[in-house]
Design a protein around this motif. Structure first.
Motif, PDB file in Angstrom:
ATOM      1  N   GLU A 236       0.802  -1.216   0.000  1.00 33.09           N
ATOM      2  CA  GLU A 236       0.000   0.000   0.000  1.00 33.09           C
ATOM      3  C   GLU A 236       0.841   1.276   0.000  1.00 33.09           C
ATOM      4  O   GLU A 236       0.351   2.351  -0.355  1.00 33.09           O
ATOM      5  CB  GLU A 236      -0.944   0.006   1.208  1.00 33.09           C
ATOM      6  N   ASN A 237       2.113   1.163   0.401  1.00 34.47           N
ATOM      7  CA  ASN A 237       2.969   2.353   0.452  1.00 34.47           C
ATOM      8  C   ASN A 237       3.266   2.942  -0.925  1.00 34.47           C
ATOM      9  O   ASN A 237       3.713   4.090  -1.031  1.00 34.47           O
ATOM     10  CB  ASN A 237       4.292   2.051   1.168  1.00 34.47           C
ATOM     11  N   TRP A 238       3.000   2.173  -1.991  1.00 32.13           N
ATOM     12  CA  TRP A 238       3.177   2.718  -3.331  1.00 32.13           C
ATOM     13  C   TRP A 238       2.238   3.900  -3.572  1.00 32.13           C
ATOM     14  O   TRP A 238       2.467   4.707  -4.478  1.00 32.13           O
ATOM     15  CB  TRP A 238       2.924   1.640  -4.390  1.00 32.13           C
ATOM     16  N   ASN A 239       1.177   4.005  -2.759  1.00 29.47           N
ATOM     17  CA  ASN A 239       0.207   5.091  -2.915  1.00 29.47           C
ATOM     18  C   ASN A 239       0.644   6.382  -2.226  1.00 29.47           C
ATOM     19  O   ASN A 239      -0.066   7.392  -2.302  1.00 29.47           O
ATOM     20  CB  ASN A 239      -1.153   4.657  -2.338  1.00 29.47           C
ATOM     21  N   ARG A 240       1.777   6.379  -1.566  1.00 25.54           N
ATOM     22  CA  ARG A 240       2.271   7.589  -0.899  1.00 25.54           C
ATOM     23  C   ARG A 240       2.798   8.584  -1.934  1.00 25.54           C
ATOM     24  O   ARG A 240       3.015   8.235  -3.092  1.00 25.54           O
ATOM     25  CB  ARG A 240       3.364   7.212   0.108  1.00 25.54           C
ATOM     26  N   PRO A 241       3.027   9.846  -1.528  1.00 27.08           N
ATOM     27  CA  PRO A 241       3.568  10.839  -2.467  1.00 27.08           C
ATOM     28  C   PRO A 241       4.848  10.337  -3.124  1.00 27.08           C
ATOM     29  O   PRO A 241       5.663   9.660  -2.468  1.00 27.08           O
ATOM     30  CB  PRO A 241       3.839  12.056  -1.569  1.00 27.08           C
ATOM     31  N   GLN A 242       5.037  10.664  -4.403  1.00 24.18           N
ATOM     32  CA  GLN A 242       6.167  10.143  -5.155  1.00 24.18           C
ATOM     33  C   GLN A 242       7.497  10.503  -4.508  1.00 24.18           C
ATOM     34  O   GLN A 242       8.438   9.690  -4.510  1.00 24.18           O
ATOM     35  CB  GLN A 242       6.130  10.657  -6.599  1.00 24.18           C
ATOM     36  N   PHE A 243       7.585  11.709  -3.932  1.00 20.43           N
ATOM     37  CA  PHE A 243       8.815  12.113  -3.252  1.00 20.43           C
ATOM     38  C   PHE A 243       9.169  11.115  -2.158  1.00 20.43           C
ATOM     39  O   PHE A 243      10.330  10.701  -2.012  1.00 20.43           O
ATOM     40  CB  PHE A 243       8.654  13.514  -2.637  1.00 20.43           C
ATOM     41  N   GLU A 244       8.165  10.713  -1.379  1.00 17.23           N
ATOM     42  CA  GLU A 244       8.413   9.808  -0.260  1.00 17.23           C
ATOM     43  C   GLU A 244       8.770   8.411  -0.759  1.00 17.23           C
ATOM     44  O   GLU A 244       9.665   7.754  -0.211  1.00 17.23           O
ATOM     45  CB  GLU A 244       7.189   9.744   0.661  1.00 17.23           C
TER      46      GLU A 244
ATOM     47  N   ASP B 149      10.234   7.640  -3.617  1.00 18.10           N
ATOM     48  CA  ASP B 149      11.602   7.708  -4.151  1.00 18.10           C
ATOM     49  C   ASP B 149      12.625   7.713  -3.017  1.00 18.10           C
ATOM     50  O   ASP B 149      13.670   7.044  -3.102  1.00 18.10           O
ATOM     51  CB  ASP B 149      11.779   8.961  -5.015  1.00 18.10           C
ATOM     52  N   LEU B 150      12.340   8.468  -1.958  1.00 21.67           N
ATOM     53  CA  LEU B 150      13.256   8.519  -0.819  1.00 21.67           C
ATOM     54  C   LEU B 150      13.365   7.156  -0.154  1.00 21.67           C
ATOM     55  O   LEU B 150      14.477   6.692   0.170  1.00 21.67           O
ATOM     56  CB  LEU B 150      12.780   9.561   0.201  1.00 21.67           C
ATOM     57  N   LEU B 151      12.243   6.488   0.050  1.00 22.98           N
ATOM     58  CA  LEU B 151      12.252   5.177   0.696  1.00 22.98           C
ATOM     59  C   LEU B 151      13.037   4.157  -0.128  1.00 22.98           C
ATOM     60  O   LEU B 151      13.786   3.343   0.421  1.00 22.98           O
ATOM     61  CB  LEU B 151      10.824   4.699   0.933  1.00 22.98           C
ATOM     62  N   MET B 152      12.887   4.207  -1.434  1.00 18.61           N
ATOM     63  CA  MET B 152      13.654   3.303  -2.298  1.00 18.61           C
ATOM     64  C   MET B 152      15.159   3.576  -2.170  1.00 18.61           C
ATOM     65  O   MET B 152      15.981   2.654  -2.127  1.00 18.61           O
ATOM     66  CB  MET B 152      13.211   3.455  -3.753  1.00 18.61           C
ATOM     67  N   LYS B 153      15.516   4.864  -2.113  1.00 22.10           N
ATOM     68  CA  LYS B 153      16.924   5.246  -1.958  1.00 22.10           C
ATOM     69  C   LYS B 153      17.462   4.759  -0.610  1.00 22.10           C
ATOM     70  O   LYS B 153      18.576   4.225  -0.527  1.00 22.10           O
ATOM     71  CB  LYS B 153      17.049   6.770  -2.063  1.00 22.10           C
ATOM     72  N   LEU B 154      16.666   4.931   0.437  1.00 21.33           N
ATOM     73  CA  LEU B 154      17.097   4.503   1.770  1.00 21.33           C
ATOM     74  C   LEU B 154      17.203   2.989   1.870  1.00 21.33           C
ATOM     75  O   LEU B 154      18.091   2.465   2.559  1.00 21.33           O
ATOM     76  CB  LEU B 154      16.130   5.044   2.838  1.00 21.33           C
ATOM     77  N   LEU B 155      16.314   2.290   1.179  1.00 19.19           N
ATOM     78  CA  LEU B 155      16.394   0.832   1.177  1.00 19.19           C
ATOM     79  C   LEU B 155      17.691   0.364   0.519  1.00 19.19           C
ATOM     80  O   LEU B 155      18.353  -0.557   0.996  1.00 19.19           O
ATOM     81  CB  LEU B 155      15.183   0.244   0.443  1.00 19.19           C
ATOM     82  N   GLN B 156      18.054   1.039  -0.565  1.00 17.51           N
ATOM     83  CA  GLN B 156      19.304   0.699  -1.238  1.00 17.51           C
ATOM     84  C   GLN B 156      20.495   0.977  -0.324  1.00 17.51           C
ATOM     85  O   GLN B 156      21.408   0.143  -0.205  1.00 17.51           O
ATOM     86  CB  GLN B 156      19.413   1.523  -2.531  1.00 17.51           C
TER      87      GLN B 156
END
Length: 250
Positions: free
Chosen positions: A66-74, A76-83
């Motif tokens: 469901e987090n895919w529905n969050r604002p795109q900025f967030e 993108d940031l979460l994907m970067k932090l996961l990496q």
């Protein structure tokens, strides 16, 4: 209490819904996204504390379906932090002999992130002091649906008989089927729901909810959760008398 008795009172598999990062940022008047950055740093001591207590498996909810529905900025940031988290965790996994795994729908992730996840899993596959699983693009209903698809495919391929399918057989098709079921599920941030996390694996888990926001969660509170777990009677459908009799026999 002897060390063996203490260990027997600890959960084998701990799952954590790491909630409250955005509220932590607002509370401390931080920039958008800073709460997630703070939350990323909390994981290391929690992992080490679990390992030092001989917890077999720790599974954390990093990014839900469901987090895919969050604002795109967030997102993108979460994907970067996961990496960043994966790159930072790899040397730690090698140091502490911890296997690193990921569960979730990888189809929506970038090729770069998918490759990094696969590399991390392959590099740590033979480590056996503990298993750390990070749930990314994960949902419990997705997990059971994809398990059902795989069961159906094996029935069509005549690998299993339709009449042989029961809870034990189906359980072999969901994520983390080779790990113990979740004993203790912790949710930080003050909400009292599972949010579609490990619905099958946590069917008999003890639940621990805390108002503490994830960036403020400490090993001391983890020990509090362990103490609460140790004090609960786990009956699995039996009566208290049956459980006590079994303990006496053992």
């Amino acid at each position: 209490m002897t060390s063996s008795e203490e260990t027997s009172r600890l959960p084998k598999h701990v799952a954590i819904i790491m909630d409250g990062n955005n509220r932590f940022a607002k509370k401390n008047q931080m920039q958008k996204g800073d709460g997630h950055r703070e939350g990323k740093n909390v994981l290391d001591p929690i992992v080490e504390h679990c390992r030092s207590n001989n917890i077999q498996a720790l599974t954390v909810f990093a990014f839900s379906s469901e987090n895919w529905n969050r604002p795109q900025f967030e997102v993108d940031l979460l994907m970067k932090l996961l990496q960043e988290t994966i790159l930072e965790q790899l040397p730690r996994m090698e140091k502490f002999n911890i296997a690193l795994r990921f569960i979730g729908d990888r189809s929506r992730l970038s090729a770069q992130l998918r490759d990094l996840m696969l590399h991390a899993e392959e590099r740590t596959a033979n480590f056996n002091s503990m298993t750390l699983t990070i749930a990314i693009s994960y949902g419990g209903m997705w997990d059971m649906a994809q398990a059902a698809q795989r069961v159906a495919a094996d029935v069509l391929a005549k690998k299993i008989n339709l009449d042989a399918i029961d809870a034990d057989v189906f359980g072999q098709y969901v994520s983390l089927s080779d790990l113990p079921p979740v004993d203790l599920l912790i949710r930080t941030g003050g909400d009292f729901r599972l949010s579609n996390f490990l619905l099958w694996q946590a069917a008999y888990a003890e639940l621990y909810f805390t108002e503490t926001l994830w960036p403020e969660f400490t090993v001391e509170e983890l020990d509090d959760a362990f103490a609460v777990f140790a004090g609960r009677e786990r009956r699995f459908g039996k009566t208290s008398e049956q459980v006590q009799q079994k303990q006496l026999e053992n």
